[in-house]
Write an enzyme that holds these catalytic residues in place. Structure first.
Site: not given
Lengths: 270, 270
Positions: B171, B173
């Site tokens: 992921t 960010f």
């Protein structure tokens, strides 16, 4: 006709199937998106209706990935308005409701209504599943947020319809099936292609589309998992894969990219 | 330093904060992404760490929308490997586990492991929330799938680490704060721009970037809610907004688009 969808009975996808294909269709609930493809490929359903983007939450890239990996084609398109309903057991009134259960996205999208009525938002894994739960509990002080279809499926009451803060809440679905759709004169096509991760590669890839005056309606990129220097693009545009200018553009695209896959052509949603 | 994130204590976002900024940071949990922005804007946290894309599930466009609507800037980037942990109460062994609770995405990503061990997947609204739940129940025949950080926060046991089917699960960010980051020589920039929905408009918009040899790392489009004939694009590229070629490209882009907003420049993640 059996049409598979991801989710529980009463999910927004099931509501979209009925709105798109009529009451006579037999919706087949499946737990994961991948299962929808498995079920259609194995002949357990004639087609599947899968979400590709929501006007608020964005793209569901898992769907594009599955279309790219599998043999099923995109053969239809439907855009469904998401109207969140406040659903209760019989005899429950607005003033009785203390707690409201639903998927976090539906709770977030209905936050203004919940705040104004001093209701606590309780996150749950599923919209329709929340309706089933408050039904099973026979709860008199709680409600669920889900589709109107969920109220019908579980025989519950719709206390308010359209409690979402922003009414411009639409989900776009594709109908996946073994073959795509013949040209109708008002079509869209979805393709996937891979380009090297270097300056100007997307610009070059799009050259053929600009030359042929093709109207792109969606573009989405992501890194290829496992090959960090390649990017995969998913593009939707107006036209059918058998149109002359589309054939030319895809030929041009093939010269500037590593691979091109046509995911399907289908009549454009109204 | 206080850093806000969306989710419960022990969420993957909290784990990402610690991995990115160190153990001395004070993570501030907030229920919705919007709350993260509200909290930082109101001074309740110095910054917020918000997800923008996952290698399997795709973009989190709500984050780009919020960056576009609000005054906070993207001033940092972190890419965090998502390693799903099987978490239990003390004394529970693999053979005891019948049910596994987690968010549907985490269950889907760990499906091979669950199938091989004959464990039932029970969807829940949150990964870390599932750990808290089985702890409160003191359950001896169930487990939760969540981050290693969740096990630490709730003082629970990690029985297996990395049970996801595909290990390429990352992921990305962005760190949002009142100001973006000064140039470091190894930067990325995120921008949003709006184009008319007509053939070739994106191609024309990208011309200035190809001319300046700027390397795009991500492109994402969506229809503008409420104005069906305009599209908004979110683009990330290599370079800082103060670099000469970037300034030129954004000037060129401004000529071919309705509006351009710089969301921030930040050091590129390792």
């Amino acid at each position: 006709m059996k049409v598979a969808f991801q989710g529980e009975r009463g999910a927004y996808s099931e509501e979209a199937i009925i709105a798109y294909l009529g009451e006579s269709v037999d919706p087949v609930p499946r737990p994961y998106l991948k299962d929808v493809f498995d079920t259609v490929e194995a002949g357990g359903a004639d087609s599947g209706l899968v979400p590709v983007e929501n006007s608020i939450e964005g793209s569901i890239v898992r769907t594009y990935d599955l279309l790219n990996e599998r043999t099923l084609k995109a053969g239809g398109e439907s855009v469904h308005r998401i109207a969140h309903c406040l659903i209760t057991n019989d005899g429950v009134e607005l003033k009785d409701i203390k707690k409201v259960y639903s998927h976090p996205q539906a709770l977030g999208q209905s936050r203004k209504f919940l705040d104004e009525h001093n209701m606590d938002a309780i996150p749950s894994y599923d919209t329709a599943g929340s309706v089933k739960m408050i039904k099973n509990l026979g709860s008199k002080d709680s409600a669920a947020i889900a589709s109107g279809r969920a109220a019908q499926v579980y025989d519950m009451k719709i206390l308010r319809r359209g409690i979402e803060t922003h009414s411009e809440n639409y989900t776009r679905f594709l109908l996946v099936k073994p073959e795509d759709h013949d040209a109708t004169g008002n079509d869209k096509t979805s393709i996937a292609f891979i380009v090297d991760h270097k300056p100007g590669s997307l610009y070059q890839a799009l050259h053929a589309f600009a030359e042929s005056k093709i109207n792109l309606t969606k573009i989405e990129s992501r890194p290829m998992v496992g090959t960090p220097w390649e990017y995969i693009f998913f593009i939707d545009f107006i036209g059918h894969r058998t149109d002359t200018n589309i054939i030319e553009a895809i030929e041009g695209l093939s010269k500037n990219t590593r691979s091109v896959k046509i995911l399907g052509s289908y009549p454009q949603a109204a």
